[in-house]
Scaffold this motif. Sequence first.
Motif, short mmCIF file in Angstrom:
data_model
loop_
_atom_site.label_atom_id
_atom_site.label_comp_id
_atom_site.label_asym_id
_atom_site.label_seq_id
_atom_site.Cartn_x
_atom_site.Cartn_y
_atom_site.Cartn_z
N VAL A 105 35.86 3.78 52.07
CA VAL A 105 36.03 4.52 53.68
C VAL A 105 37.05 5.62 53.38
N GLN A 106 37.92 5.81 52.49
CA GLN A 106 39.07 6.72 52.43
C GLN A 106 38.24 7.97 51.84
N ARG A 107 37.13 7.70 50.87
CA ARG A 107 36.62 8.69 50.35
C ARG A 107 35.21 9.63 51.10
N VAL A 108 34.61 8.73 51.95
CA VAL A 108 33.76 9.24 52.78
C VAL A 108 33.78 9.23 54.29
N GLU A 109 35.04 8.92 54.62
CA GLU A 109 35.83 9.16 56.02
C GLU A 109 34.54 8.11 56.80
N LEU A 202 23.03 3.57 55.26
CA LEU A 202 22.67 3.59 53.95
C LEU A 202 23.08 2.20 53.22
N SER A 203 22.45 1.81 52.31
CA SER A 203 22.77 0.36 51.91
C SER A 203 22.50 0.29 50.47
N TYR A 204 23.20 -0.50 49.64
CA TYR A 204 22.85 -0.69 48.22
C TYR A 204 23.07 -2.16 48.19
N LYS A 234 24.54 12.69 52.07
CA LYS A 234 24.07 12.53 50.45
C LYS A 234 25.29 12.20 49.49
N GLU A 235 26.33 12.89 49.68
CA GLU A 235 27.76 12.46 49.33
C GLU A 235 27.84 11.26 49.29
N ALA A 236 27.94 10.65 50.68
CA ALA A 236 28.38 9.12 51.14
C ALA A 236 27.51 8.23 50.41
N ARG A 237 26.16 8.54 50.20
CA ARG A 237 25.10 7.50 49.42
C ARG A 237 25.57 7.55 48.03
N GLU A 242 28.16 4.32 43.52
CA GLU A 242 29.33 3.82 42.73
C GLU A 242 30.02 2.52 42.82
N ILE A 243 30.55 2.79 44.25
CA ILE A 243 31.35 1.48 44.68
C ILE A 243 30.50 0.03 44.70
#
Length: 255
Positions: A105-109, A202-204, A234-237, A242-243
Amino acid sequence: MDTSTQEASAKAHTYSAPALEKGFNVIELLAEHPQGLTISEIAAGLGLSMSEIFRVIMVMERRGWLKRKAGDRLRVATKVLNLAFKATPAEELIQAAAPLMRELVQRVEQSCHLVIGNGDRGLVVFRQQTPGPTVFAVRVGAEITLEGSCSGHVLLAFNAIDLDPDLAAATQNGPLSATLQRVRARGYEMMKSTRTLGVTDLSYPIFDGQGHALAALTIPFLQLVDGTQTVDSKEARICLQEIASRISEELSGAR
Protein backbone atom coordinates in the motif's frame (compact mmCIF):
# COMPACT_ATOMS: atom_id res chain seq x y z
CA MET A 1 -18.97 -50.19 3.07
CA ASP A 2 -17.42 -52.42 5.80
CA THR A 3 -19.01 -53.06 9.21
CA SER A 4 -16.78 -50.63 11.12
CA THR A 5 -17.56 -47.82 8.68
CA GLN A 6 -21.28 -48.51 8.93
CA GLU A 7 -21.08 -48.45 12.72
CA ALA A 8 -19.18 -45.16 12.70
CA SER A 9 -21.74 -43.66 10.33
CA ALA A 10 -24.62 -44.85 12.51
CA LYS A 11 -23.02 -43.38 15.63
CA ALA A 12 -22.48 -40.04 13.86
CA HIS A 13 -26.21 -39.84 13.21
CA THR A 14 -27.12 -41.14 16.70
CA TYR A 15 -25.05 -38.85 18.89
CA SER A 16 -26.82 -35.63 19.75
CA ALA A 17 -26.00 -32.54 21.79
CA PRO A 18 -29.16 -30.40 21.57
CA ALA A 19 -27.78 -27.34 23.40
CA LEU A 20 -24.63 -27.32 21.27
CA GLU A 21 -26.66 -27.63 18.09
CA LYS A 22 -28.85 -24.72 19.21
CA GLY A 23 -25.74 -22.60 19.74
CA PHE A 24 -24.48 -23.37 16.23
CA ASN A 25 -27.92 -22.62 14.82
CA VAL A 26 -27.97 -19.24 16.60
CA ILE A 27 -24.61 -18.27 15.07
CA GLU A 28 -25.68 -19.39 11.59
CA LEU A 29 -28.95 -17.44 11.87
CA LEU A 30 -27.25 -14.26 13.09
CA ALA A 31 -24.69 -14.55 10.30
CA GLU A 32 -27.56 -13.83 7.92
CA HIS A 33 -28.65 -10.80 10.00
CA PRO A 34 -25.55 -8.69 10.74
CA GLN A 35 -27.77 -5.90 12.10
CA GLY A 36 -28.71 -8.27 14.94
CA LEU A 37 -31.90 -9.91 16.20
CA THR A 38 -33.78 -9.87 19.50
CA ILE A 39 -34.11 -13.09 21.50
CA SER A 40 -37.73 -13.45 20.42
CA GLU A 41 -36.72 -13.00 16.77
CA ILE A 42 -33.99 -15.63 17.16
CA ALA A 43 -36.48 -18.05 18.72
CA ALA A 44 -38.96 -17.43 15.90
CA GLY A 45 -36.24 -17.78 13.27
CA LEU A 46 -35.21 -21.17 14.63
CA GLY A 47 -38.77 -22.35 15.26
CA LEU A 48 -38.17 -22.63 19.01
CA SER A 49 -39.83 -21.23 22.11
CA MET A 50 -38.19 -18.56 24.25
CA SER A 51 -37.63 -21.09 27.03
CA GLU A 52 -35.84 -23.45 24.62
CA ILE A 53 -33.32 -20.85 23.50
CA PHE A 54 -32.98 -18.37 26.38
CA ARG A 55 -30.33 -20.20 28.44
CA VAL A 56 -28.26 -21.03 25.38
CA ILE A 57 -28.17 -17.38 24.36
CA MET A 58 -27.31 -16.20 27.87
CA VAL A 59 -24.33 -18.59 28.02
CA MET A 60 -23.16 -17.55 24.54
CA GLU A 61 -23.37 -13.90 25.54
CA ARG A 62 -21.49 -14.52 28.79
CA ARG A 63 -18.72 -16.35 26.93
CA GLY A 64 -18.35 -13.48 24.46
CA TRP A 65 -19.72 -15.25 21.39
CA LEU A 66 -22.66 -12.86 21.15
CA LYS A 67 -22.76 -9.12 21.75
CA ARG A 68 -25.79 -7.04 22.66
CA LYS A 69 -26.37 -3.76 20.86
CA ALA A 70 -28.98 -1.00 21.02
CA GLY A 71 -32.54 -2.21 21.29
CA ASP A 72 -31.51 -5.51 22.92
CA ARG A 73 -30.51 -6.90 19.56
CA LEU A 74 -27.85 -9.60 19.60
CA ARG A 75 -25.20 -10.15 16.96
CA VAL A 76 -22.19 -12.41 16.54
CA ALA A 77 -19.18 -10.93 18.35
CA THR A 78 -15.79 -10.43 16.69
CA LYS A 79 -14.43 -13.09 19.06
CA VAL A 80 -15.84 -15.68 16.65
CA LEU A 81 -13.83 -14.21 13.78
CA ASN A 82 -10.67 -14.03 15.89
CA LEU A 83 -11.01 -17.65 16.99
CA ALA A 84 -11.67 -18.75 13.42
CA PHE A 85 -8.46 -17.08 12.27
CA LYS A 86 -6.45 -18.76 15.02
CA ALA A 87 -7.94 -22.18 14.35
CA THR A 88 -7.45 -22.16 10.57
CA PRO A 89 -4.58 -21.49 8.11
CA ALA A 90 -5.82 -17.87 7.96
CA GLU A 91 -3.70 -17.05 11.03
CA GLU A 92 -0.45 -18.12 9.38
CA LEU A 93 -1.52 -16.49 6.12
CA ILE A 94 -2.16 -13.13 7.78
CA GLN A 95 1.10 -13.20 9.73
CA ALA A 96 3.05 -13.79 6.53
CA ALA A 97 1.08 -11.32 4.44
CA ALA A 98 0.64 -8.35 6.80
CA PRO A 99 4.11 -6.76 6.54
CA LEU A 100 4.26 -7.24 2.77
CA MET A 101 0.77 -5.83 2.34
CA ARG A 102 1.91 -2.75 4.30
CA GLU A 103 4.78 -2.39 1.85
CA LEU A 104 2.35 -2.79 -1.06
CA VAL A 105 0.00 0.00 0.00
CA GLN A 106 2.95 2.33 0.56
CA ARG A 107 4.29 1.65 -2.92
CA VAL A 108 1.06 1.82 -4.93
CA GLU A 109 -0.91 4.27 -2.75
CA GLN A 110 -3.96 1.97 -2.87
CA SER A 111 -5.62 -0.27 -0.30
CA CYS A 112 -5.47 -4.05 -0.58
CA HIS A 113 -7.15 -7.06 1.01
CA LEU A 114 -6.93 -10.85 1.34
CA VAL A 115 -9.82 -13.13 0.38
CA ILE A 116 -10.05 -16.84 1.21
CA GLY A 117 -12.53 -19.47 0.08
CA ASN A 118 -15.53 -19.99 2.35
CA GLY A 119 -17.83 -22.58 0.81
CA ASP A 120 -19.77 -20.92 -1.98
CA ARG A 121 -18.48 -17.44 -1.12
CA GLY A 122 -15.22 -15.61 -0.53
CA LEU A 123 -14.36 -14.09 2.85
CA VAL A 124 -12.22 -10.98 3.42
CA VAL A 125 -9.87 -11.90 6.28
CA PHE A 126 -7.40 -9.00 6.28
CA ARG A 127 -6.82 -5.60 4.72
CA GLN A 128 -4.32 -2.76 4.65
CA GLN A 129 -5.50 0.75 3.92
CA THR A 130 -3.57 3.27 1.90
CA PRO A 131 -1.89 5.97 4.00
CA GLY A 132 -3.01 8.57 1.48
CA PRO A 133 -5.88 11.03 1.98
CA THR A 134 -8.31 9.14 -0.29
CA VAL A 135 -9.21 5.67 0.97
CA PHE A 136 -11.27 2.96 -0.65
CA ALA A 137 -11.19 -0.32 1.26
CA VAL A 138 -13.23 -3.48 1.79
CA ARG A 139 -14.44 -4.43 5.27
CA VAL A 140 -12.80 -7.38 7.04
CA GLY A 141 -15.39 -10.11 7.45
CA ALA A 142 -17.25 -9.11 4.29
CA GLU A 143 -18.43 -11.95 2.07
CA ILE A 144 -18.11 -11.73 -1.70
CA THR A 145 -19.62 -13.68 -4.56
CA LEU A 146 -17.24 -15.96 -6.38
CA GLU A 147 -18.75 -15.82 -9.85
CA GLY A 148 -19.10 -12.02 -10.00
CA SER A 149 -15.92 -10.75 -8.37
CA CYS A 150 -12.27 -10.38 -9.26
CA SER A 151 -11.08 -12.20 -6.13
CA GLY A 152 -13.67 -14.91 -6.69
CA HIS A 153 -12.43 -15.55 -10.22
CA VAL A 154 -8.91 -16.03 -8.89
CA LEU A 155 -10.06 -18.40 -6.13
CA LEU A 156 -12.07 -20.46 -8.62
CA ALA A 157 -9.44 -20.41 -11.37
CA PHE A 158 -6.75 -21.78 -9.07
CA ASN A 159 -9.09 -24.12 -7.15
CA ALA A 160 -8.43 -22.50 -3.78
CA ILE A 161 -8.86 -24.55 -0.63
CA ASP A 162 -12.10 -24.37 1.39
CA LEU A 163 -14.31 -23.78 -1.65
CA ASP A 164 -17.49 -25.78 -2.10
CA PRO A 165 -16.26 -28.64 -4.34
CA ASP A 166 -19.54 -28.92 -6.25
CA LEU A 167 -19.57 -25.21 -7.04
CA ALA A 168 -15.89 -25.21 -7.99
CA ALA A 169 -16.41 -28.16 -10.35
CA ALA A 170 -19.54 -26.64 -11.90
CA THR A 171 -17.84 -23.35 -12.74
CA GLN A 172 -15.03 -25.13 -14.58
CA ASN A 173 -17.51 -26.36 -17.20
CA GLY A 174 -20.20 -23.69 -17.06
CA PRO A 175 -20.55 -20.20 -18.58
CA LEU A 176 -17.65 -18.94 -16.45
CA SER A 177 -15.18 -21.55 -17.70
CA ALA A 178 -13.69 -19.37 -20.48
CA THR A 179 -13.06 -16.53 -18.02
CA LEU A 180 -11.37 -18.87 -15.55
CA GLN A 181 -9.19 -20.31 -18.30
CA ARG A 182 -8.01 -16.79 -19.16
CA VAL A 183 -7.24 -16.11 -15.49
CA ARG A 184 -5.18 -19.29 -15.22
CA ALA A 185 -3.35 -18.54 -18.46
CA ARG A 186 -2.23 -15.04 -17.47
CA GLY A 187 -1.95 -15.75 -13.76
CA TYR A 188 -4.22 -12.99 -12.47
CA GLU A 189 -7.58 -11.27 -12.89
CA MET A 190 -8.22 -7.62 -13.76
CA MET A 191 -11.75 -6.30 -14.18
CA LYS A 192 -13.91 -3.27 -13.63
CA SER A 193 -15.62 -3.36 -10.26
CA THR A 194 -19.16 -4.65 -10.52
CA ARG A 195 -20.17 -2.46 -7.56
CA THR A 196 -18.27 0.84 -7.75
CA LEU A 197 -17.60 3.31 -10.56
CA GLY A 198 -13.98 4.35 -11.03
CA VAL A 199 -12.57 1.18 -9.47
CA THR A 200 -10.65 -1.53 -11.31
CA ASP A 201 -10.02 -4.70 -9.29
CA LEU A 202 -6.65 -6.44 -9.60
CA SER A 203 -6.07 -9.84 -8.01
CA TYR A 204 -3.32 -12.48 -7.82
CA PRO A 205 -3.35 -15.89 -6.12
CA ILE A 206 -1.27 -16.78 -3.07
CA PHE A 207 0.01 -20.36 -2.79
CA ASP A 208 1.33 -22.56 -0.01
CA GLY A 209 4.45 -24.72 -0.22
CA GLN A 210 2.54 -27.55 -1.93
CA GLY A 211 1.23 -25.32 -4.71
CA HIS A 212 -2.30 -25.08 -3.29
CA ALA A 213 -4.04 -21.73 -3.70
CA LEU A 214 -4.76 -20.28 -0.27
CA ALA A 215 -6.12 -16.83 -1.04
CA ALA A 216 -6.48 -13.97 -3.47
CA LEU A 217 -4.57 -10.76 -2.84
CA THR A 218 -6.59 -7.93 -4.32
CA ILE A 219 -6.25 -4.20 -4.96
CA PRO A 220 -9.46 -2.27 -5.62
CA PHE A 221 -7.62 0.32 -7.74
CA LEU A 222 -9.27 3.72 -7.35
CA GLN A 223 -8.77 6.07 -10.28
CA LEU A 224 -8.27 9.66 -9.12
CA VAL A 225 -9.20 12.63 -11.30
CA ASP A 226 -7.31 15.45 -9.58
CA GLY A 227 -3.90 14.73 -11.12
CA THR A 228 -2.29 13.60 -7.85
CA GLN A 229 -2.03 9.91 -8.77
CA THR A 230 1.60 8.82 -9.22
CA VAL A 231 1.11 5.07 -9.81
CA ASP A 232 -1.10 3.80 -12.64
CA SER A 233 -2.99 0.51 -12.70
CA LYS A 234 -0.30 -1.28 -14.76
CA GLU A 235 2.43 -0.37 -12.27
CA ALA A 236 0.15 -1.36 -9.39
CA ARG A 237 -0.52 -4.74 -11.00
CA ILE A 238 3.19 -5.46 -11.43
CA CYS A 239 3.83 -4.54 -7.82
CA LEU A 240 0.88 -6.68 -6.71
CA GLN A 241 2.32 -9.64 -8.62
CA GLU A 242 5.66 -9.22 -6.85
CA ILE A 243 4.12 -8.98 -3.40
CA ALA A 244 1.83 -11.99 -3.95
CA SER A 245 4.84 -14.02 -5.07
CA ARG A 246 6.83 -12.97 -2.01
CA ILE A 247 3.97 -13.91 0.32
CA SER A 248 3.79 -17.33 -1.36
CA GLU A 249 7.53 -17.75 -0.88
CA GLU A 250 7.21 -16.78 2.78
CA LEU A 251 4.46 -19.37 3.29
CA SER A 252 6.46 -22.08 1.54
CA GLY A 253 9.54 -21.36 3.66
CA ALA A 254 11.59 -20.38 0.61
CA ARG A 255 14.35 -17.86 1.08
